[in-house]
Write a protein that holds these residues in place. Structure first.
Motif, PDB file in Angstrom:
ATOM      1  N   ASP A  77      42.182  55.150 -18.144  1.00 40.02           N
ATOM      2  CA  ASP A  77      43.586  55.428 -18.448  1.00 40.02           C
ATOM      3  C   ASP A  77      44.347  55.439 -17.133  1.00 40.02           C
ATOM      4  OD1 ASP A  77      46.061  56.358 -19.171  1.00 40.02           O
ATOM      5  OD2 ASP A  77      45.350  58.155 -20.212  1.00 40.02           O
ATOM      6  N   LEU A  78      45.108  54.381 -16.874  1.00 45.17           N
ATOM      7  CA  LEU A  78      45.835  54.266 -15.619  1.00 45.17           C
ATOM      8  C   LEU A  78      47.310  54.612 -15.775  1.00 45.17           C
ATOM      9  CD1 LEU A  78      44.220  51.096 -13.998  1.00 45.17           C
ATOM     10  CD2 LEU A  78      43.603  53.506 -13.749  1.00 45.17           C
ATOM     11  N   SER A  79      47.675  55.265 -16.862  1.00 48.11           N
ATOM     12  CA  SER A  79      49.027  55.819 -16.967  1.00 48.11           C
ATOM     13  C   SER A  79      49.145  56.988 -15.996  1.00 48.11           C
ATOM     14  CB  SER A  79      49.305  56.290 -18.388  1.00 48.11           C
ATOM     15  OG  SER A  79      48.485  57.419 -18.695  1.00 48.11           O
ATOM     16  N   LEU A  80      50.361  57.397 -15.681  1.00 44.42           N
ATOM     17  CA  LEU A  80      50.517  58.538 -14.766  1.00 44.42           C
ATOM     18  C   LEU A  80      49.923  59.819 -15.341  1.00 44.42           C
ATOM     19  CD1 LEU A  80      54.003  57.877 -13.130  1.00 44.42           C
ATOM     20  CD2 LEU A  80      51.725  57.491 -12.176  1.00 44.42           C
ATOM     21  N   PRO A  81      50.088  60.124 -16.639  1.00 36.64           N
ATOM     22  CA  PRO A  81      49.375  61.296 -17.166  1.00 36.64           C
ATOM     23  C   PRO A  81      47.864  61.149 -17.024  1.00 36.64           C
ATOM     24  CG  PRO A  81      51.126  60.643 -18.666  1.00 36.64           C
ATOM     25  CD  PRO A  81      51.030  59.557 -17.626  1.00 36.64           C
ATOM     26  N   GLY A  82      47.342  59.924 -17.187  1.00 36.66           N
ATOM     27  CA  GLY A  82      45.914  59.702 -17.012  1.00 36.66           C
ATOM     28  C   GLY A  82      45.477  59.934 -15.581  1.00 36.66           C
ATOM     29  N   VAL A  83      46.281  59.508 -14.610  1.00 30.10           N
ATOM     30  CA  VAL A  83      45.945  59.729 -13.200  1.00 30.10           C
ATOM     31  C   VAL A  83      46.046  61.213 -12.859  1.00 30.10           C
ATOM     32  CG1 VAL A  83      46.536  59.154 -10.822  1.00 30.10           C
ATOM     33  CG2 VAL A  83      46.635  57.384 -12.577  1.00 30.10           C
ATOM     34  N   ALA A  84      47.001  61.929 -13.465  1.00 24.36           N
ATOM     35  CA  ALA A  84      47.087  63.381 -13.254  1.00 24.36           C
ATOM     36  C   ALA A  84      45.811  64.059 -13.749  1.00 24.36           C
ATOM     37  CB  ALA A  84      48.316  63.942 -13.964  1.00 24.36           C
ATOM     38  N   ARG A  85      45.308  63.613 -14.895  1.00 23.11           N
ATOM     39  CA  ARG A  85      44.044  64.181 -15.392  1.00 23.11           C
ATOM     40  C   ARG A  85      42.896  63.857 -14.450  1.00 23.11           C
ATOM     41  NH1 ARG A  85      46.619  62.907 -20.351  1.00 23.11           N
ATOM     42  NH2 ARG A  85      45.763  60.798 -20.409  1.00 23.11           N
ATOM     43  N   LEU A  86      42.967  62.695 -13.800  1.00 22.12           N
ATOM     44  CA  LEU A  86      41.935  62.338 -12.822  1.00 22.12           C
ATOM     45  C   LEU A  86      41.978  63.288 -11.619  1.00 22.12           C
ATOM     46  CD1 LEU A  86      39.838  60.006 -12.730  1.00 22.12           C
ATOM     47  CD2 LEU A  86      41.422  58.815 -11.202  1.00 22.12           C
ATOM     48  N   VAL A  87      43.179  63.696 -11.215  1.00 26.87           N
ATOM     49  CA  VAL A  87      43.307  64.684 -10.131  1.00 26.87           C
ATOM     50  C   VAL A  87      42.664  66.004 -10.555  1.00 26.87           C
ATOM     51  CG1 VAL A  87      44.920  66.037  -8.744  1.00 26.87           C
ATOM     52  CG2 VAL A  87      45.374  63.608  -9.173  1.00 26.87           C
ATOM     53  N   ALA A  88      42.936  66.435 -11.791  1.00 28.14           N
ATOM     54  CA  ALA A  88      42.324  67.671 -12.286  1.00 28.14           C
ATOM     55  C   ALA A  88      40.806  67.559 -12.295  1.00 28.14           C
ATOM     56  CB  ALA A  88      42.846  67.978 -13.687  1.00 28.14           C
ATOM     57  N   GLU A  89      40.298  66.380 -12.655  1.00 33.90           N
ATOM     58  CA  GLU A  89      38.851  66.151 -12.653  1.00 33.90           C
ATOM     59  C   GLU A  89      38.298  66.236 -11.229  1.00 33.90           C
ATOM     60  OE1 GLU A  89      35.673  62.617 -13.876  1.00 33.90           O
ATOM     61  OE2 GLU A  89      37.785  62.428 -14.466  1.00 33.90           O
ATOM     62  N   LEU A  90      39.032  65.692 -10.274  1.00 35.81           N
ATOM     63  CA  LEU A  90      38.600  65.770  -8.876  1.00 35.81           C
ATOM     64  C   LEU A  90      38.526  67.222  -8.410  1.00 35.81           C
ATOM     65  CD1 LEU A  90      38.065  64.217  -6.142  1.00 35.81           C
ATOM     66  CD2 LEU A  90      40.508  64.474  -5.711  1.00 35.81           C
ATOM     67  N   LEU A  91      39.528  68.027  -8.743  1.00 38.81           N
ATOM     68  CA  LEU A  91      39.514  69.441  -8.360  1.00 38.81           C
ATOM     69  C   LEU A  91      38.285  70.138  -8.938  1.00 38.81           C
ATOM     70  CD1 LEU A  91      43.265  70.499  -8.886  1.00 38.81           C
ATOM     71  CD2 LEU A  91      42.186  69.565  -6.836  1.00 38.81           C
ATOM     72  N   GLU A  92      37.965  69.803 -10.185  1.00 37.68           N
ATOM     73  CA  GLU A  92      36.807  70.439 -10.834  1.00 37.68           C
ATOM     74  C   GLU A  92      35.503  69.982 -10.203  1.00 37.68           C
ATOM     75  OE1 GLU A  92      34.838  70.977 -15.295  1.00 37.68           O
ATOM     76  OE2 GLU A  92      36.552  69.633 -14.990  1.00 37.68           O
ATOM     77  N   ARG A  93      35.371  68.679  -9.987  1.00 36.03           N
ATOM     78  CA  ARG A  93      34.121  68.149  -9.442  1.00 36.03           C
ATOM     79  C   ARG A  93      33.855  68.655  -8.027  1.00 36.03           C
ATOM     80  NH1 ARG A  93      32.175  63.329 -11.197  1.00 36.03           N
ATOM     81  NH2 ARG A  93      30.650  63.646  -9.537  1.00 36.03           N
ATOM     82  N   LEU A  94      34.917  68.838  -7.235  1.00 37.20           N
ATOM     83  CA  LEU A  94      34.755  69.366  -5.878  1.00 37.20           C
ATOM     84  C   LEU A  94      34.770  70.888  -5.855  1.00 37.20           C
ATOM     85  CD1 LEU A  94      36.999  66.895  -3.809  1.00 37.20           C
ATOM     86  CD2 LEU A  94      34.525  66.815  -4.188  1.00 37.20           C
ATOM     87  N   ASP A  95      34.919  71.483  -7.020  1.00 36.81           N
ATOM     88  CA  ASP A  95      34.955  72.945  -7.190  1.00 36.81           C
ATOM     89  C   ASP A  95      35.978  73.590  -6.252  1.00 36.81           C
ATOM     90  OD1 ASP A  95      34.301  75.359  -8.358  1.00 36.81           O
ATOM     91  OD2 ASP A  95      32.661  75.760  -6.957  1.00 36.81           O
ATOM     92  N   LEU A  96      37.187  73.056  -6.305  1.00 39.14           N
ATOM     93  CA  LEU A  96      38.276  73.564  -5.470  1.00 39.14           C
ATOM     94  C   LEU A  96      39.084  74.582  -6.253  1.00 39.14           C
ATOM     95  CD1 LEU A  96      39.465  70.136  -4.035  1.00 39.14           C
ATOM     96  CD2 LEU A  96      37.900  71.772  -2.964  1.00 39.14           C
ATOM     97  N   ARG A  97      39.386  75.701  -5.614  1.00 39.43           N
ATOM     98  CA  ARG A  97      40.137  76.767  -6.274  1.00 39.43           C
ATOM     99  C   ARG A  97      41.273  77.236  -5.368  1.00 39.43           C
ATOM    100  NH1 ARG A  97      36.917  78.490 -10.547  1.00 39.43           N
ATOM    101  NH2 ARG A  97      34.758  77.723 -10.421  1.00 39.43           N
ATOM    102  N   GLU A  98      42.274  77.834  -5.967  1.00 44.16           N
ATOM    103  CA  GLU A  98      43.445  78.307  -5.225  1.00 44.16           C
ATOM    104  C   GLU A  98      44.011  77.200  -4.334  1.00 44.16           C
ATOM    105  OE1 GLU A  98      45.347  81.189  -5.296  1.00 44.16           O
ATOM    106  OE2 GLU A  98      44.269  81.305  -7.185  1.00 44.16           O
ATOM    107  N   VAL A  99      44.034  76.012  -4.878  1.00 41.18           N
ATOM    108  CA  VAL A  99      44.497  74.832  -4.150  1.00 41.18           C
ATOM    109  C   VAL A  99      46.017  74.863  -3.990  1.00 41.18           C
ATOM    110  CG1 VAL A  99      44.851  72.339  -4.459  1.00 41.18           C
ATOM    111  CG2 VAL A  99      42.576  73.346  -4.801  1.00 41.18           C
ATOM    112  N   THR A 100      46.481  74.429  -2.830  1.00 44.30           N
ATOM    113  CA  THR A 100      47.895  74.094  -2.673  1.00 44.30           C
ATOM    114  C   THR A 100      48.004  72.604  -2.947  1.00 44.30           C
ATOM    115  OG1 THR A 100      48.250  75.822  -1.013  1.00 44.30           O
ATOM    116  CG2 THR A 100      49.876  74.045  -1.115  1.00 44.30           C
TER     117      THR A 100
END
Length: 292
Positions: A77-100
């Motif tokens: 899904d290369l729509s902008l909402p799809g890319v936003a979900r990809l960012v959320a997936e990246l945060l989860e996979r890298l286990d990033l919290r309290e991100v700015t």
């Protein structure tokens, strides 16, 4: 800052859409995740990151927005909402919290989508001269780019060949109104789409999805921004001719913990035009909003 800056290394991670490269400075400071816009890559943030990495962990992914090096899967899904979900997936996979989470240009759209969704891993948000409200696609630059997405990937590639010429890149329909000083970066961003047919296919898919539905979603997202109850910073180029400065003021008025900083002597791409000043502003914001 007098502290010696840390150099970012480049890594790759396999996400649901395909392989995504990202720069990561490492370290144990507050985490900044820095997002770029259409036809750009992570190098947009090299200037601010070189400064901020002295006391922050800076992560800058190259998202599938037209200047990426790895083609995405055919069903991505290369729509902008799809890319936003990809960012959320990246945060989860890298286990990033309290991100700015920081976004410039169309990267700010991705940040707004995640703010409106209440993404729990985001502790603060920074919107830097970005698409907002009904300004999508933004200005003459954005409208021209989206129109080219109607071409076949082959014809799109032929059209983009013009971007090899500096005088063309500096036109208002290209990058001329986006950056005062960043032509070297814009030339570099063109290489993948000029050289790789699969990247051209991805770019056309992305641009064809950037339609009225995306604009309506962005407008609806603004209605949800008052629900974002965490610290938020809006940084806007006072001379911006693509992203109206009034939109920065409107955004900050919607955010319960919003604050606004306007920057002189730069256009939309402040990470290129005013890297040291932008780094200073972000550093002061993170420091002022840290929970001790």
């Amino acid at each position: 800052m007098n502290t010696t800056a840390r150099t970012a290394d480049t890594y790759e991670i396999e996400l649901s859409a395909g392989t995504v490269a990202y720069q990561d400075s490492g370290g144990d400071g507050p985490v900044l995740v820095l997002l770029h816009g259409l036809m750009m890559d992570a190098s947009l943030w090299e200037g601010p990151s070189a400064d901020l990495a002295a006391d922050h962990r800076c992560i800058a992914p190259t998202l599938p927005l037209g200047a990426h090096r790895h083609p995405m899967r055919a069903d991505a899904d290369l729509s902008l909402p799809g890319v936003a979900r990809l960012v959320a997936e990246l945060l989860e996979r890298l286990d990033l919290r309290e991100v700015t989470l920081v976004g410039n240009d169309t990267g700010g759209v991705l940040v707004q989508f995640l703010m409106a969704d209440g993404e729990e891993r985001v502790g603060r948000a920074v919107l830097v001269s970005c698409d907002a409200f009904d300004n999508f696609p933004p200005g003459l630059t954005g409208r021209t780019l989206v129109l080219t997405g109607r071409l076949s990937p082959r014809l799109f590639g032929l059209f983009m060949q013009q971007m090899r010429v500096r005088a063309v890149r500096r036109l208002p329909i290209a990058f001329g109104r986006l950056t005062k000083r960043g032509d070297a970066a814009t030339a570099r961003w063109m290489r993948p789409v000029l050289r790789q047919p699969a990247i051209r296919r991805d770019a056309v898919r992305l641009l064809r999805s950037a339609n009225g539905a995306t604009r309506r979603l962005l407008e609806a997202t603004a209605d949800r921004l008052p629900l974002f109850d965490r610290p938020a910073l809006v940084v806007w180029a006072r001379e911006d001719r693509v992203m109206p400065p009034e939109h920065g003021r409107r955004l900050v008025a919607l955010l319960p913990q919003g604050r606004l900083v306007e920057v002189d002597d730069g256009y939309t791409l402040l990470p290129l035009d005013r890297p040291a000043e932008l780094a200073r502003i972000i550093r002061e914001f993170v420091r002022a909003t840290q929970v001790h």
